[in-house]
Design a protein around this motif. Structure first.
Motif, mmCIF file in Angstrom:
data_model
loop_
_atom_site.group_PDB
_atom_site.id
_atom_site.type_symbol
_atom_site.label_atom_id
_atom_site.label_comp_id
_atom_site.label_asym_id
_atom_site.label_seq_id
_atom_site.Cartn_x
_atom_site.Cartn_y
_atom_site.Cartn_z
ATOM 1 N N GLY A 42 0.813 -1.217 0.000
ATOM 2 C CA GLY A 42 0.000 0.000 0.000
ATOM 3 C C GLY A 42 0.842 1.260 0.000
ATOM 4 O O GLY A 42 0.517 2.249 -0.653
ATOM 5 N N VAL A 43 1.947 1.216 0.717
ATOM 6 C CA VAL A 43 2.848 2.364 0.771
ATOM 7 C C VAL A 43 3.456 2.621 -0.606
ATOM 8 O O VAL A 43 3.601 3.767 -1.038
ATOM 9 C CB VAL A 43 3.957 2.145 1.825
ATOM 10 C CG1 VAL A 43 4.987 3.243 1.794
ATOM 11 C CG2 VAL A 43 3.340 2.014 3.207
ATOM 12 N N THR A 44 3.785 1.550 -1.321
ATOM 13 C CA THR A 44 4.330 1.693 -2.668
ATOM 14 C C THR A 44 3.321 2.371 -3.587
ATOM 15 O O THR A 44 3.670 3.274 -4.346
ATOM 16 C CB THR A 44 4.699 0.305 -3.242
ATOM 17 O OG1 THR A 44 5.603 -0.334 -2.357
ATOM 18 C CG2 THR A 44 5.324 0.422 -4.600
ATOM 19 N N VAL A 45 2.087 1.961 -3.501
ATOM 20 C CA VAL A 45 1.033 2.545 -4.335
ATOM 21 C C VAL A 45 0.859 4.021 -4.018
ATOM 22 O O VAL A 45 0.774 4.859 -4.919
ATOM 23 C CB VAL A 45 -0.297 1.776 -4.153
ATOM 24 C CG1 VAL A 45 -1.441 2.491 -4.846
ATOM 25 C CG2 VAL A 45 -0.157 0.362 -4.673
ATOM 26 N N VAL A 46 0.822 4.376 -2.752
ATOM 27 C CA VAL A 46 0.677 5.781 -2.357
ATOM 28 C C VAL A 46 1.866 6.600 -2.850
ATOM 29 O O VAL A 46 1.697 7.696 -3.393
ATOM 30 C CB VAL A 46 0.509 5.912 -0.827
ATOM 31 C CG1 VAL A 46 0.599 7.364 -0.387
ATOM 32 C CG2 VAL A 46 -0.799 5.306 -0.391
#
Length: 67
Positions: A42-46
């Motif tokens: 999720g952090v990568t996507v953000v």
């Protein structure tokens, strides 16, 4: 007043765009190493949404201000 507003926009838009591209070029290898070669989270996507939405906004801003 309108002339000052136009002059402000015409001077700052290219400067902001150049600084963004400069940052993008300087940090791209680090981004590849730490983001693209890892499992997606999720952090990568953000991170990717924030980074590339800003870049896309600058492209549209320059296009609509100068074309």
């Amino acid at each position: 007043m309108l002339a000052m507003t136009w002059m402000f926009r015409s001077c700052w838009t290219p400067l902001k765009t150049a600084l963004l591209w400069y940052d993008f070029v300087l940090t791209f290898t680090t981004e590849v190493r730490h983001i693209w070669r890892r499992k997606g989270t999720g952090v990568t996507v953000v991170f990717l949404l924030m980074r590339y939405s800003t870049l896309l906004e600058r492209v549209f801003s320059v296009f609509f201000n100068y074309v």
